[in-house]
Scaffold this active site. Structure first.
Site, PDB file in Angstrom:
ATOM      1  N   GLU A 189     -10.665   1.969  -5.510  1.00 27.46           N
ATOM      2  CA  GLU A 189      -9.480   1.429  -6.186  1.00 27.46           C
ATOM      3  C   GLU A 189      -8.907   0.294  -5.356  1.00 27.46           C
ATOM      4  O   GLU A 189      -8.916   0.347  -4.122  1.00 27.46           O
ATOM      5  CB  GLU A 189      -8.408   2.529  -6.328  1.00 27.46           C
ATOM      6  CG  GLU A 189      -8.293   3.108  -7.725  1.00 27.46           C
ATOM      7  CD  GLU A 189      -7.636   2.171  -8.751  1.00 27.46           C
ATOM      8  OE1 GLU A 189      -7.796   0.940  -8.663  1.00 27.46           O
ATOM      9  OE2 GLU A 189      -6.966   2.695  -9.645  1.00 27.46           O
ATOM     10  N   ASP A 190      -8.407  -0.720  -6.037  1.00 27.45           N
ATOM     11  CA  ASP A 190      -7.722  -1.793  -5.324  1.00 27.45           C
ATOM     12  C   ASP A 190      -6.387  -1.303  -4.800  1.00 27.45           C
ATOM     13  O   ASP A 190      -5.998  -1.575  -3.674  1.00 27.45           O
ATOM     14  CB  ASP A 190      -7.538  -3.001  -6.254  1.00 27.45           C
ATOM     15  CG  ASP A 190      -7.034  -2.595  -7.629  1.00 27.45           C
ATOM     16  OD1 ASP A 190      -7.357  -1.478  -8.068  1.00 27.45           O
ATOM     17  OD2 ASP A 190      -6.310  -3.367  -8.276  1.00 27.45           O
ATOM     18  N   PHE A 203       5.873  -5.352  -5.312  1.00 26.02           N
ATOM     19  CA  PHE A 203       4.780  -5.862  -6.118  1.00 26.02           C
ATOM     20  C   PHE A 203       3.972  -6.908  -5.351  1.00 26.02           C
ATOM     21  O   PHE A 203       4.528  -7.811  -4.749  1.00 26.02           O
ATOM     22  CB  PHE A 203       5.324  -6.468  -7.415  1.00 26.02           C
ATOM     23  CG  PHE A 203       4.264  -6.730  -8.425  1.00 26.02           C
ATOM     24  CD1 PHE A 203       3.751  -5.690  -9.178  1.00 26.02           C
ATOM     25  CD2 PHE A 203       3.757  -8.003  -8.613  1.00 26.02           C
ATOM     26  CE1 PHE A 203       2.739  -5.921 -10.109  1.00 26.02           C
ATOM     27  CE2 PHE A 203       2.749  -8.244  -9.537  1.00 26.02           C
ATOM     28  CZ  PHE A 203       2.246  -7.198 -10.283  1.00 26.02           C
ATOM     29  N   ASP A 250      -0.547   3.227  -6.807  1.00 26.60           N
ATOM     30  CA  ASP A 250       0.899   3.054  -6.887  1.00 26.60           C
ATOM     31  C   ASP A 250       1.483   4.411  -7.284  1.00 26.60           C
ATOM     32  O   ASP A 250       1.623   5.311  -6.458  1.00 26.60           O
ATOM     33  CB  ASP A 250       1.136   1.935  -7.918  1.00 26.60           C
ATOM     34  CG  ASP A 250       2.582   1.566  -8.148  1.00 26.60           C
ATOM     35  OD1 ASP A 250       3.419   2.471  -8.242  1.00 26.60           O
ATOM     36  OD2 ASP A 250       2.897   0.377  -8.261  1.00 26.60           O
ATOM     37  N   ARG A 264      -5.449 -13.063  -9.531  1.00 25.55           N
ATOM     38  CA  ARG A 264      -6.596 -12.237  -9.119  1.00 25.55           C
ATOM     39  C   ARG A 264      -7.564 -12.990  -8.225  1.00 25.55           C
ATOM     40  O   ARG A 264      -8.270 -12.407  -7.415  1.00 25.55           O
ATOM     41  CB  ARG A 264      -7.390 -11.776 -10.345  1.00 25.55           C
ATOM     42  CG  ARG A 264      -6.662 -10.811 -11.251  1.00 25.55           C
ATOM     43  CD  ARG A 264      -7.663 -10.121 -12.178  1.00 25.55           C
ATOM     44  NE  ARG A 264      -7.034  -9.475 -13.308  1.00 25.55           N
ATOM     45  CZ  ARG A 264      -6.499  -8.260 -13.280  1.00 25.55           C
ATOM     46  NH1 ARG A 264      -6.478  -7.584 -12.158  1.00 25.55           N
ATOM     47  NH2 ARG A 264      -5.965  -7.733 -14.359  1.00 25.55           N
TER      48      ARG A 264
HETATM   49  P1  IMP Z   1      -0.773   3.497 -10.722  1.00 23.84           P
HETATM   50  O1  IMP Z   1      -1.469   3.996 -11.952  1.00 23.84           O
HETATM   51  O2  IMP Z   1       0.743   3.462 -10.895  1.00 23.84           O
HETATM   52  O3  IMP Z   1      -1.196   4.160  -9.454  1.00 23.84           O
HETATM   53  O4  IMP Z   1      -1.132   1.974 -10.594  1.00 23.84           O
HETATM   54  C1  IMP Z   1      -2.385   1.545 -10.381  1.00 23.84           C
HETATM   55  C2  IMP Z   1      -2.654   0.251 -11.075  1.00 23.84           C
HETATM   56  O5  IMP Z   1      -1.476  -0.500 -11.275  1.00 23.84           O
HETATM   57  C3  IMP Z   1      -3.528  -0.597 -10.217  1.00 23.84           C
HETATM   58  O6  IMP Z   1      -4.881  -0.370 -10.503  1.00 23.84           O
HETATM   59  C4  IMP Z   1      -3.097  -1.984 -10.545  1.00 23.84           C
HETATM   60  O7  IMP Z   1      -3.795  -2.458 -11.657  1.00 23.84           O
HETATM   61  C5  IMP Z   1      -1.654  -1.841 -10.919  1.00 23.84           C
HETATM   62  N1  IMP Z   1      -0.735  -2.142  -9.790  1.00 23.84           N
HETATM   63  C6  IMP Z   1      -0.006  -1.270  -9.050  1.00 23.84           C
HETATM   64  N2  IMP Z   1       0.720  -1.881  -8.120  1.00 23.84           N
HETATM   65  C7  IMP Z   1       0.466  -3.199  -8.260  1.00 23.84           C
HETATM   66  C8  IMP Z   1       0.914  -4.374  -7.566  1.00 23.84           C
HETATM   67  O8  IMP Z   1       1.722  -4.364  -6.616  1.00 23.84           O
HETATM   68  N3  IMP Z   1       0.414  -5.568  -7.999  1.00 23.84           N
HETATM   69  C9  IMP Z   1      -0.459  -5.658  -9.034  1.00 23.84           C
HETATM   70  N4  IMP Z   1      -0.902  -4.601  -9.700  1.00 23.84           N
HETATM   71  C10 IMP Z   1      -0.458  -3.368  -9.320  1.00 23.84           C
HETATM   72 MG    MG Z   2      -6.530  -1.143 -10.844  1.00 22.62          MG
END
Ligand code: IMP
Ligand code: MG
Length: 369
Positions: free
Chosen positions: A100-101, A153, A104, A166
């Site tokens: 995973e990148d 963010f 969050d 990106r």
């Molecule tokens: P989660 O489902 O809330 O854990 O978020 C994961 C996804 O949200 C990641 O794969 C990203 O696509 C997006 N995301 C979360 N934080 C950021 C950020 O700071 N910048 C850009 N994309 C984010």
């Molecule tokens: Mg992602």
């Protein structure tokens, strides 16, 4: 600093730092896996750059594939995770490592676990390049974490803000204060700084901070900082930079939503210029320009003598005193000119002409910042 759509972002993590972390993760994972050939699964879109660099650094044979999920809209994680491309191969008995990148809230990760529930893999491990621990609301174990970051963010290295960013090889963070225009206004006595500052603050909706006024205000109102400053003045000592800076910081704080500031009478030394940079840096902002009104000595003397006829200021009445003040100004400000020149922020503006003409020249500089 960069702008994506209507928002500003500042540099946060360098390309080199990211590559070092990716390399470390690749080696850690390779060591833990032994001889088994793993299947790395990237979560699109965000992870494409991480996966690409990661597998190049992975020192052993491996397989790579992707699934595509989407949960983010703009700056926020949404509840609704869409499965856009699912698994396309049988993973029974395999060691799977999710790449995973960023993690969050963990909602995307929950969806990943749902996807793998009935896949009968030998082992499912999670590796994420970035992780926001304060935002994470799930209990799933994160086996490998590259860099922990605050809940702010970010964009770059695969991560986007509404489609943009990106492609950036490094990572940027959303600025907490959006764009301000901050100007240090300079000029020898008689150059017309006060007059021009008044026009500019109206035109650009800026807050004019004159250190002289700030001092007088704090002393008159007997604020803690005002009394501290007074105590030095009573002893005939210079007010320390720290006290002056604290007063300015309070002034900036009071106007946190401003479009920007015009600093007038400050900074006067290298140390003060650095302190001002630090102060604005804390606000995710910066000095955009030092603008100096340039007026030759002869005209300054004429102007000040003229003003002396009505102002009643004794230091405006004597030509020698005036010349000395001007000389003193150039001696003191030369260092600051160098300081801002080194940052490509110095702008000299011809200060001879009508008030409107000079305002126009200043506006030309400000408009292109
Ligand atoms: P989660 O489902 O809330 O854990 O978020 C994961 C996804 O949200 C990641 O794969 C990203 O696509 C997006 N995301 C979360 N934080 C950021 C950020 O700071 N910048 C850009 N994309 C984010
Ligand atoms: Mg992602």
């Amino acid at each position: 600093m960069i702008k994506l759509h209507d928002l500003y972002f500042k540099p946060f993590i360098s390309e080199q730092e990211i590559l070092d972390v990716v390399t470390r993760m690749a080696n850690d994972i390779a060591n833990d896996l032994g001889d088994e050939i793993p299947v790395f699964i990237g979560i699109l879109n965000g992870s494409f750059m991480f996966v690409s660099d990661f597998v190049k650094k992975f020192p052993k044979p491996c397989e790579v594939t992707f699934i595509k999920l989407a949960s983010y809209e703009g700056l926020k994680s949404t509840d609704d995770i869409q499965r856009l491309i699912g698994l396309t191969q049988d993973l029974t008995g395999r060691t799977v490592i999710i790449l995973e990148d960023i993690i969050d809230s963990g909602k995307t990760l929950a969806e990943v676990h749902r996807i793998f529930k009935n896949e009968n893999v030998k082992e499912l491990k999670i590796a994420t390049l970035f992780y926001k621990p304060e935002a994470y609301k799930k209990d799933f174990k994160l086996h490998y974490v590259g860099i922990e970051i605050p809940t702010k963010f970010i964009v770059g290295y695969g991560l986007d803000f509404d489609g943009l960013g990106r492609d950036l090889p490094e990572v940027y963070q959303l600025k907490t204060t959006q764009h301000m225009t901050n100007i240090v206004l300079f000029g020898p006595p008689g150059a017309g700084k006060g007059t021009q500052a008044n026009f500019l603050k109206e035109k650009y909706n800026l807050i004019h901070i004159s250190t002289g006024d700030v001092f007088r205000f704090n002393i008159k109102n007997e604020t803690a900082l005002g009394m501290l400053a007074q105590s030095y003045m009573d002893k005939g000592e210079l007010v320390p930079d720290k006290v002056t800076i604290d007063m300015l910081a309070a002034e900036v704080e009071k106007n946190a939503d401003a479009n920007g500031f015009i600093f007038d009478g400050f900074p006067r030394t290298d140390a003060q210029a650095k302190a001002l940079d630090d102060l604005l840096d804390e606000k995710d902002s910066e000095i955009n320009a030092m603008i100096a009104l340039e007026v030759n000595d002869k005209i300054l003397v004429e102007r000040l003598l003229e003003r002396g006829k009505t102002s009643g200021r004794p230091d405006d009445a004597d030509e020698n005193i005036i010349r000395n003040r001007v000389k003193e100004y150039y001696k003191k400000t030369a260092i600051l000119k160098d300081y801002y020149k080194a940052q490509d922020k110095y702008y000299g503006v011809d200060g001879v002409g009508s008030i409107e003409e000079i305002t126009q020249r200043l506006s030309k500089v400000i408009d292109q910042l």
